[in-house]
Design a protein around this motif. Structure first.
Motif, short mmCIF file in Angstrom:
data_model
loop_
_atom_site.label_atom_id
_atom_site.label_comp_id
_atom_site.label_asym_id
_atom_site.label_seq_id
_atom_site.Cartn_x
_atom_site.Cartn_y
_atom_site.Cartn_z
N GLU A 46 0.84 -1.20 0.00
CA GLU A 46 0.00 0.00 0.00
C GLU A 46 0.87 1.25 0.00
OE1 GLU A 46 -2.53 -0.38 3.37
OE2 GLU A 46 -3.87 -1.83 2.42
N TRP A 47 1.95 1.22 0.77
CA TRP A 47 2.87 2.35 0.81
C TRP A 47 3.55 2.53 -0.54
CZ3 TRP A 47 8.41 2.34 0.78
CH2 TRP A 47 8.99 3.58 1.07
N LEU A 48 3.93 1.42 -1.15
CA LEU A 48 4.60 1.48 -2.45
C LEU A 48 3.68 1.98 -3.55
CD1 LEU A 48 6.57 -1.90 -2.37
CD2 LEU A 48 7.55 0.39 -2.19
N SER A 49 2.38 1.76 -3.39
CA SER A 49 1.43 2.14 -4.44
C SER A 49 1.37 3.65 -4.66
CB SER A 49 0.03 1.62 -4.08
OG SER A 49 -0.47 2.27 -2.93
N THR A 50 1.89 4.41 -3.70
CA THR A 50 1.87 5.87 -3.83
C THR A 50 3.15 6.40 -4.47
OG1 THR A 50 2.83 6.19 -1.62
CG2 THR A 50 0.42 6.05 -1.77
N ARG A 51 4.02 5.46 -4.91
CA ARG A 51 5.30 5.86 -5.47
C ARG A 51 5.50 5.27 -6.86
NH1 ARG A 51 5.01 6.57 -0.58
NH2 ARG A 51 6.40 7.89 0.63
N GLU A 52 6.23 6.00 -7.68
CA GLU A 52 6.54 5.52 -9.01
C GLU A 52 7.89 4.79 -8.98
OE1 GLU A 52 6.46 8.65 -11.85
OE2 GLU A 52 4.36 9.20 -11.44
N LEU A 53 7.88 3.52 -9.35
CA LEU A 53 9.09 2.70 -9.29
C LEU A 53 9.43 2.19 -10.67
CD1 LEU A 53 8.15 0.52 -6.16
CD2 LEU A 53 9.40 2.68 -6.19
N ASP A 54 10.74 2.18 -10.99
CA ASP A 54 11.13 1.60 -12.27
C ASP A 54 11.16 0.07 -12.13
OD1 ASP A 54 13.66 0.69 -11.25
OD2 ASP A 54 14.47 2.69 -11.57
N GLY A 55 11.28 -0.60 -13.24
CA GLY A 55 11.19 -2.06 -13.25
C GLY A 55 12.26 -2.74 -12.43
N ALA A 56 13.49 -2.22 -12.46
CA ALA A 56 14.60 -2.85 -11.73
C ALA A 56 14.36 -2.83 -10.22
CB ALA A 56 15.91 -2.16 -12.07
N ILE A 57 13.94 -1.67 -9.71
CA ILE A 57 13.68 -1.56 -8.27
C ILE A 57 12.50 -2.44 -7.88
CG2 ILE A 57 12.89 0.02 -6.46
CD1 ILE A 57 14.53 2.21 -7.72
N GLN A 58 11.48 -2.46 -8.71
CA GLN A 58 10.31 -3.28 -8.41
C GLN A 58 10.69 -4.76 -8.31
OE1 GLN A 58 6.85 -2.13 -7.89
NE2 GLN A 58 7.14 -4.13 -6.91
N LEU A 119 9.76 13.24 5.00
CA LEU A 119 9.63 11.79 5.06
C LEU A 119 8.27 11.42 5.64
CD1 LEU A 119 11.59 9.41 4.39
CD2 LEU A 119 12.00 9.24 6.84
N ASP A 120 7.59 10.49 5.01
CA ASP A 120 6.25 10.10 5.49
C ASP A 120 6.35 9.28 6.76
OD1 ASP A 120 5.96 7.00 4.67
OD2 ASP A 120 7.11 8.09 3.18
N ASP A 121 5.24 9.19 7.50
CA ASP A 121 5.23 8.55 8.82
C ASP A 121 5.59 7.07 8.75
OD1 ASP A 121 4.54 10.92 9.98
OD2 ASP A 121 2.38 10.50 10.05
N PHE A 122 5.08 6.36 7.76
CA PHE A 122 5.36 4.92 7.66
C PHE A 122 6.86 4.66 7.57
CE2 PHE A 122 6.10 1.03 5.24
CZ PHE A 122 5.32 0.11 5.93
N ALA A 123 7.53 5.38 6.70
CA ALA A 123 8.97 5.20 6.55
C ALA A 123 9.72 5.65 7.80
CB ALA A 123 9.48 5.97 5.33
N LEU A 124 9.33 6.78 8.36
CA LEU A 124 10.06 7.34 9.50
C LEU A 124 10.02 6.44 10.72
CD1 LEU A 124 11.65 9.65 10.73
CD2 LEU A 124 9.49 10.78 11.29
N VAL A 125 8.84 5.92 11.10
CA VAL A 125 8.76 5.11 12.33
C VAL A 125 9.54 3.81 12.18
CG1 VAL A 125 6.58 6.10 13.09
CG2 VAL A 125 6.54 4.08 11.62
N HIS A 126 9.56 3.24 10.99
CA HIS A 126 10.31 1.99 10.82
C HIS A 126 11.81 2.24 10.77
CE1 HIS A 126 6.30 0.42 9.66
NE2 HIS A 126 6.77 -0.65 10.23
N LEU A 127 12.23 3.34 10.19
CA LEU A 127 13.65 3.69 10.23
C LEU A 127 14.11 3.97 11.66
CD1 LEU A 127 13.97 5.99 7.09
CD2 LEU A 127 14.83 3.65 7.34
N ARG A 128 13.29 4.66 12.43
CA ARG A 128 13.63 4.95 13.82
C ARG A 128 13.72 3.67 14.65
NH1 ARG A 128 9.28 9.25 15.57
NH2 ARG A 128 10.10 8.71 17.64
#
Length: 265
Positions: A46-58, A119-128
């Motif tokens: 769901e978090w990834l769905s808000t981002r544009e990813l190229d094929g290699a990263i996907q 940085l969005d909340d989902f990424a920030l809390v997991h990095l912390r």
């Protein structure tokens, strides 16, 4: 009344004799639960769905979340989430790299990503949480609590690590009541959390409950904390305050012993 008591006792014996029932009853009493790998992956997708990813990263991300990941990089849900964040957001890559290698300096590196307001909340809390886990493993317990402040159980895919490392830091820093509260919450799911967490949590709980103020045990722990801080290169106000506290407690204990001897004489 007697019949009611017998029925209650019979129900309790059935629950004890049948593991499934006992586990279900314990689970009902827990105020939180461990997300399944599938649920964690759903949250990441769901978090990834808000981002544009190229094929290699996907493709790299798909490999991480594959049940038979050949890379060996993803050893737990928290690592999987953070590595995924690192692929998507280059700002997180320095933190991921740091936390996957031994620490060889007394100075913590600057990690701008943890203070990045964009940085969005989902990424920030997991990095912390990922960083706090690494800090705890290297003795930086004050910083552990600093980075875990404000993170709720429902915010992360690994609430067991959140509670465990918070409790261990509180134990080291002699925050008895806070530590017992964190341990109590963690042990609500004692049968579900990693075995090492449950074992250490029980030991910490017993140890914290036996800790008495102004005792030799408390003084010894304060001295250990001073030693830990000095090993990390800390010589500031906190160390001096703890040194003064140790001296004051020892003086108080000596005075009490002298008074006891006088009374006996």
């Amino acid at each position: 009344m007697h019949r009611i008591a017998i029925r209650c006792l019979s129900s309790a014996l059935i629950a004890v004799s049948v593991p499934g029932i006992a586990d279900d009853e314990l689970q009902k009493r827990a105020s939180w639960s461990l997300p399944s790998p599938k649920l964690a992956e759903t949250q990441v997708r769901e978090w990834l769905s808000t981002r544009e990813l190229d094929g290699a990263i996907q493709r790299q991300i798909d490999t991480i979340w594959s049940p038979d990941d050949p890379s060996g990089n993803s050893t737990d849900l928290l690592s999987q989430v953070v590595i995924t964040i690192g692929f998507v957001d280059p700002r997180a890559q320095d933190l991921v790299k740091l936390c996957r290698q031994p620490f060889q300096s007394r100075l913590l590196p600057a990690l701008p990503v943890l203070k990045d307001q964009s940085l969005d909340d989902f990424a920030l809390v997991h990095l912390r949480l990922f960083y706090a886990r690494w800090l705890a493993q290297h003795g930086w317990h004050d910083e552990v609590l600093l980075h875990l402040t404000g993170i709720a159980i429902e915010d992360v895919v690994d609430p067991a690590s959140l509670l465990f490392y918070r409790a261990t830091a509180e134990h080291i820093l002699l925050k008895k009541e806070a530590c017992l509260k964190s341990l109590s919450k963690l042990l609500e799911n004692e049968t579900s959390i990693p075995h090492r967490y449950a074992t250490v949590a029980r030991l910490l709980e017993a140890d914290s409950q036996n800790l008495q103020p102004d005792s030799l045990d408390e003084v010894a722990r304060l001295m250990n904390d001073i030693r830990r801080r000095l090993q990390l290169g800390r010589t500031g106000k906190r160390v001096r305050t703890e040194e003064d506290e140790v001296i004051a407690k020892l003086d108080k204990m000596i005075k009490n012993l002298e008074e006891q001897q006088q009374q006996q004489q």
